[in-house]
Design an enzyme around this catalytic site. Structure first.
Site: not given
Ligand SMILES: [Zn+2]
Length: 314
Positions: A123, A160, A162, A247
């Protein structure tokens, strides 16, 4: 053998009561030792990432601001991202590990590396921390591969839960670095729609696969497989980097797209197929998320086992 970067230094990024905590990696290290996986890997020594390598992705004034913030004792550098007094040093070591792995794999020391680093990176954007991330480890590795090691084409596969917004932004107009992200949507950070495909010379080198919560495991794997095949054909990568977040696991308290450990074996095998077809098997995998401290060790062990089995079958 594979190169394994797993070191107590990464426990020193003290985030307090936070899902991205040192215990994540402590448990993973213990599991890799117990299961004998550590003995099947080599453990290189490495240096902190150089400013030059970091500067290909981040504004150096931002890098200096992280150093000052940590030196002053830390705190929250942005709403989600905790920093302790040692975090700048640890984050430099995390990016350094991923760069070292990339250099060694490209030099032919090994075909595979797994970097169990924290803080995570995908990120982090050019001039800001974001979403538990300080420096974008995988982006620093990819830019090292193209600009220092002169590889023409690199593919980053981000599984991931996200969207890897920082990585996408870094290579938005870059024709040499392909970015594939399969992620939950709508979800944090809000980017990663299917129509985000890059710009300029990089148009078409970004590929996003947003998946709704509730997507079945079979549908996830099917979508991942199709998108990966498409990107592999387009980029024909000489090196594959993985933003390996766990995740997506069904028991993850932050994300979850319903996956189980055996799915990480499937995803790993698919990535290894692409690496074998185009990149002489060269893969550098980098830990991103995965926040169930009891579950993460099994997911990482499944991923590493799949990597090592592929090598021993050759
Ligand atoms: Zn994540």
């Amino acid at each position: 053998m594979a190169l394994l970067y797993d070191d107590p230094i990464f426990l020193k990024h003290d985030t307090g009561p936070h899902p991205e905590c040192a215990a994540r990696l402590g448990e993973v290290s213990a599991r890799l030792a117990e299961t004998g996986l550590v003995e099947r890997c080599s453990r290189p020594q490495w240096d902190l990432v150089e400013r030059e390598a970091l500067g290909r992705v981040h504004n150096l004034a931002y890098v200096d601001s992280v150093q000052r913030f940590a030196a002053q004792g830390g705190g929250y550098i942005e709403s989600d991202t905790a920093v302790s007094s040692e975090s700048h040093y640890v984050a430099r070591s995390a990016a350094g590990a991923v760069v070292d792995a990339t250099r060694r794999v490209v030099a032919g020391e090994d075909t595979q590396a797994l970097c169990l680093v924290r803080p995570p990176g995908h990120h982090a954007v050019q001039a800001s921390a974001m979403g538990f991330c300080l420096f974008n480890n995988v982006a620093v590795a990819a830019s090292t591969a193209t600009r220092e090691l002169e590889l023409d084409r690199v593919l980053i596969v981000d599984w991931d839960v996200h969207h890897g917004n920082g990585t996408q932004a870094t290579f938005w107009e870059d024709e040499q670095v392909g970015f594939l992200s399969v992620h939950r949507s709508p979800f944090y950070p809000g980017t990663g729609d299917a129509d985000e495909t890059g710009a300029g010379k990089g148009l078409g080198t970004t590929h996003n696969v947003p998946l709704a919560f509730g997507t079945s495991r079979a549908q996830y794997v099917d979508q991942f497989t199709k998108a990966l095949e498409q990107m592999a054909e387009k980029i024909r990568p000489l090196l594959v980097l993985v933003s390996a977040g766990f995740d997506t696991h069904v028991l993850d308290p932050v994300g979850s797209l319903g996956l189980e450990d055996e799915d990480y074996v499937t995803l790993t095998d698919l990535v290894l197929d692409v690496a074998e077809q185009h990149a002489n098997g060269r893969v550098v995998s980098v830990l991103e998320g995965g926040y169930n401290v009891e579950i993460l060790p099994g997911s990482v062990a499944a991923h590493l086992t799949a990597m090592l089995e592929r090598q021993s079958s050759q």
